[in-house]
Write a protein that holds these residues in place. Structure first.
Motif, mmCIF file in Angstrom:
data_model
loop_
_atom_site.group_PDB
_atom_site.id
_atom_site.type_symbol
_atom_site.label_atom_id
_atom_site.label_comp_id
_atom_site.label_asym_id
_atom_site.label_seq_id
_atom_site.Cartn_x
_atom_site.Cartn_y
_atom_site.Cartn_z
ATOM 1 N N TYR A 120 1.034 -1.078 -0.137
ATOM 2 C CA TYR A 120 0.012 -0.190 -0.016
ATOM 3 C C TYR A 120 0.932 1.163 -0.103
ATOM 4 O O TYR A 120 0.709 2.157 -0.756
ATOM 5 N N ALA A 121 2.016 1.143 0.705
ATOM 6 C CA ALA A 121 2.858 2.291 0.976
ATOM 7 C C ALA A 121 3.531 2.551 -0.291
ATOM 8 O O ALA A 121 3.930 3.651 -0.778
ATOM 9 N N ALA A 122 4.004 1.404 -0.969
ATOM 10 C CA ALA A 122 4.899 1.569 -2.124
ATOM 11 C C ALA A 122 3.834 2.138 -3.601
ATOM 12 O O ALA A 122 4.134 2.840 -4.145
ATOM 13 N N ALA A 123 2.532 1.630 -3.266
ATOM 14 C CA ALA A 123 1.730 2.105 -4.301
ATOM 15 C C ALA A 123 1.424 3.724 -4.275
ATOM 16 O O ALA A 123 1.716 4.539 -5.282
ATOM 17 N N CYS A 124 1.324 3.995 -2.954
ATOM 18 C CA CYS A 124 1.197 5.617 -2.771
ATOM 19 C C CYS A 124 2.433 6.141 -3.110
ATOM 20 O O CYS A 124 2.373 7.433 -4.110
ATOM 21 N N THR A 125 3.502 5.820 -2.863
ATOM 22 C CA THR A 125 4.837 6.461 -3.189
ATOM 23 C C THR A 125 5.106 6.481 -4.634
ATOM 24 O O THR A 125 5.516 7.550 -5.439
ATOM 25 N N GLU A 126 4.707 5.154 -5.466
ATOM 26 C CA GLU A 126 4.850 5.018 -6.934
ATOM 27 C C GLU A 126 3.983 6.472 -7.479
ATOM 28 O O GLU A 126 4.529 7.135 -8.414
ATOM 29 N N ASN A 167 -7.026 6.118 -18.736
ATOM 30 C CA ASN A 167 -7.324 6.705 -19.893
ATOM 31 C C ASN A 167 -6.809 6.114 -21.009
ATOM 32 O O ASN A 167 -7.082 6.491 -22.198
ATOM 33 N N GLY A 168 -5.844 5.471 -20.872
ATOM 34 C CA GLY A 168 -4.919 4.816 -21.887
ATOM 35 C C GLY A 168 -3.626 5.648 -22.212
ATOM 36 O O GLY A 168 -2.549 4.962 -22.666
ATOM 37 N N GLY A 169 -3.788 7.049 -21.896
ATOM 38 C CA GLY A 169 -2.646 7.833 -22.362
ATOM 39 C C GLY A 169 -1.573 7.680 -21.367
ATOM 40 O O GLY A 169 -0.402 7.784 -21.575
ATOM 41 N N VAL A 170 -1.814 7.492 -20.240
ATOM 42 C CA VAL A 170 -0.658 7.315 -19.242
ATOM 43 C C VAL A 170 -0.863 5.720 -18.596
ATOM 44 O O VAL A 170 -0.153 5.484 -17.223
ATOM 45 N N HIS A 171 -1.291 4.668 -19.455
ATOM 46 C CA HIS A 171 -1.444 3.297 -18.899
ATOM 47 C C HIS A 171 -0.282 2.803 -18.569
ATOM 48 O O HIS A 171 0.024 2.210 -17.448
ATOM 49 N N GLU A 172 0.838 2.949 -19.531
ATOM 50 C CA GLU A 172 2.191 2.264 -19.052
ATOM 51 C C GLU A 172 2.734 2.831 -17.809
ATOM 52 O O GLU A 172 3.253 1.977 -17.189
ATOM 53 N N GLU A 173 2.517 3.936 -17.543
ATOM 54 C CA GLU A 173 3.296 4.386 -16.187
ATOM 55 C C GLU A 173 2.507 4.037 -15.121
ATOM 56 O O GLU A 173 3.131 3.796 -14.085
ATOM 57 N N ALA A 174 1.021 3.737 -15.261
ATOM 58 C CA ALA A 174 0.311 3.432 -14.122
ATOM 59 C C ALA A 174 0.657 1.816 -14.138
ATOM 60 O O ALA A 174 0.458 1.576 -12.786
ATOM 61 N N LEU A 175 0.654 1.148 -15.047
ATOM 62 C CA LEU A 175 0.997 -0.057 -14.978
ATOM 63 C C LEU A 175 2.555 -0.499 -14.392
ATOM 64 O O LEU A 175 2.480 -1.235 -13.333
ATOM 65 N N SER A 176 3.313 0.470 -14.575
ATOM 66 C CA SER A 176 4.778 0.372 -13.936
ATOM 67 C C SER A 176 4.706 0.708 -12.558
ATOM 68 O O SER A 176 5.378 0.076 -11.570
ATOM 69 N N ALA A 177 3.874 1.612 -12.194
ATOM 70 C CA ALA A 177 3.631 1.751 -10.544
ATOM 71 C C ALA A 177 2.939 0.687 -9.862
ATOM 72 O O ALA A 177 3.456 0.369 -8.938
ATOM 73 N N ALA A 178 1.985 0.185 -10.755
ATOM 74 C CA ALA A 178 1.235 -0.999 -9.887
ATOM 75 C C ALA A 178 2.262 -2.434 -9.822
ATOM 76 O O ALA A 178 2.392 -3.115 -8.643
ATOM 77 N N ARG A 179 3.126 -2.554 -10.706
ATOM 78 C CA ARG A 179 4.200 -3.501 -10.645
ATOM 79 C C ARG A 179 5.254 -3.423 -9.759
ATOM 80 O O ARG A 179 5.538 -4.447 -8.893
ATOM 81 N N ALA A 180 5.627 -2.098 -9.548
ATOM 82 C CA ALA A 180 6.514 -1.651 -8.522
ATOM 83 C C ALA A 180 6.028 -1.932 -6.982
ATOM 84 O O ALA A 180 6.657 -2.513 -6.149
ATOM 85 N N ALA A 181 4.729 -1.632 -6.877
ATOM 86 C CA ALA A 181 4.000 -1.915 -5.833
ATOM 87 C C ALA A 181 3.951 -3.419 -5.154
ATOM 88 O O ALA A 181 4.160 -3.726 -4.354
ATOM 89 N N ASP A 182 3.717 -4.272 -6.529
ATOM 90 C CA ASP A 182 3.540 -5.619 -6.163
ATOM 91 C C ASP A 182 5.117 -6.364 -5.865
ATOM 92 O O ASP A 182 5.032 -7.125 -5.133
ATOM 93 N N ALA A 183 6.195 -5.686 -6.482
ATOM 94 C CA ALA A 183 7.381 -6.382 -6.241
ATOM 95 C C ALA A 183 7.895 -6.070 -4.772
ATOM 96 O O ALA A 183 8.677 -6.956 -4.338
#
Length: 274
Positions: free
Chosen positions: A175-181, A254-270
């Motif tokens: 949770y904290a990592a998701a917020c930080t990302e 929105n599609g336009g920032v999806h890759e960045e959002a996906l990277s943030a979620a993956r970093a939180a998961d890591a």
């Protein structure tokens, strides 16, 4: 095309979803900011009220007036807890955002989704205390009767992004990592405490993305995912594959920032894999 995916049938399912969500939302609204007993289910933050149960019963009553034989997946009581992969079903969250509800915060909603063969075809999210009604059929999303769509932002530094769903106490590092990302990658962060309200805001362009790395309950996610997609957005799992009701992680944008959002979620998961 499956018979239940015809334009006429989808329009009817969307109308029933809206009617049922409005009826359930009315029940929730009647009890809001009234003295109502709060019970805990599985944990300190997993709460339920009699309004949740009464709202769900009202939603089911309305659905079964038109579709008496369809399966029902509902958060409360003894309804199904997983989306069937075949046939028609309705996925119901009578009060998404119960923790807001019991704290007298207006961000809660009744969410109803129609599903055919495991895929959503129509959805409605009614936020009675916000006076907002979102409805998605197969072609458009409307908020209070007016068409809405996802935002057109592509610069992450101008985007507002929300962490969503819930990380239990043994996953607070994620949770904290998701917020930080989010804070480090995007213009700003929001958190509303209701996944369905959050997804509706992405569909309407008010938010640019929302992320989580956990597996979502179907009642928290299915309807809102459909809305985001119909509104022109993108929804994937952590692998970047199209999201399903049994996926791990949810990234809606929105599609336009999806890759960045996906990277943030993956970093939180890591963080949880360490």
């Amino acid at each position: 095309m499956h018979d239940d995916e015809s334009g006429e049938s989808v329009a009817e399912r969307a109308a029933v979803a809206e009617d049922a969500a409005r009826a359930g939302g009315a029940v929730a609204g009647e009890h809001f900011r009234r003295d109502i007993d709060v019970e805990r289910k599985s944990g300190k933050t997993d709460v339920v009220t009699e309004a949740d149960r009464a709202s769900q019963r009202r939603v089911i009553e309305r659905v079964r007036e038109t579709y008496p034989a369809d399966a029902v997946v509902g958060e409360e009581e003894d309804e199904l807890k997983a989306v069937p992969d075949s046939g028609a079903a309705w996925v119901i969250d009578p009060i998404d955002g119960t923790n807001n509800y019991v704290r007298d915060i207006r961000a809660f909603a009744t969410a109803v989704a129609a599903v055919v063969d495991g895929e959503p075809v129509a959805a409605a999210t009614v936020a009675p205390a916000l006076d907002d009604v979102y409805v998605a059929d197969g072609d458009a999303v409307r908020r209070n009767g007016e068409p809405v769509s996802v935002s057109d932002r592509t610069d992450p530094e101008t985007a507002a992004v929300a962490p969503t769903v819930w990380w239990d106490f043994d996953h607070r590092d994620e949770y904290a990592a998701a917020c930080t990302e989010i804070v480090e990658r995007f213009g700003d962060m929001r958190r509303f405490g209701s996944a369905q309200v959050t997804l509706a805001l992405v569909a309407a362009g008010a938010l640019d993305a929302t992320i989580t790395n956990v597996e979502c309950n179907p009642w928290d996610s299915v309807g809102g995912v459909h809305m985001v997609r119909v509104a022109g957005g993108t929804v994937t799992d952590l692998n970047g594959e199209p999201w399903r009701h049994d996926s791990t992680g949810l990234v809606a944008s929105n599609g336009g920032v999806h890759e960045e959002a996906l990277s943030a979620a993956r970093a939180a998961d890591a963080v949880g894999d360490r």
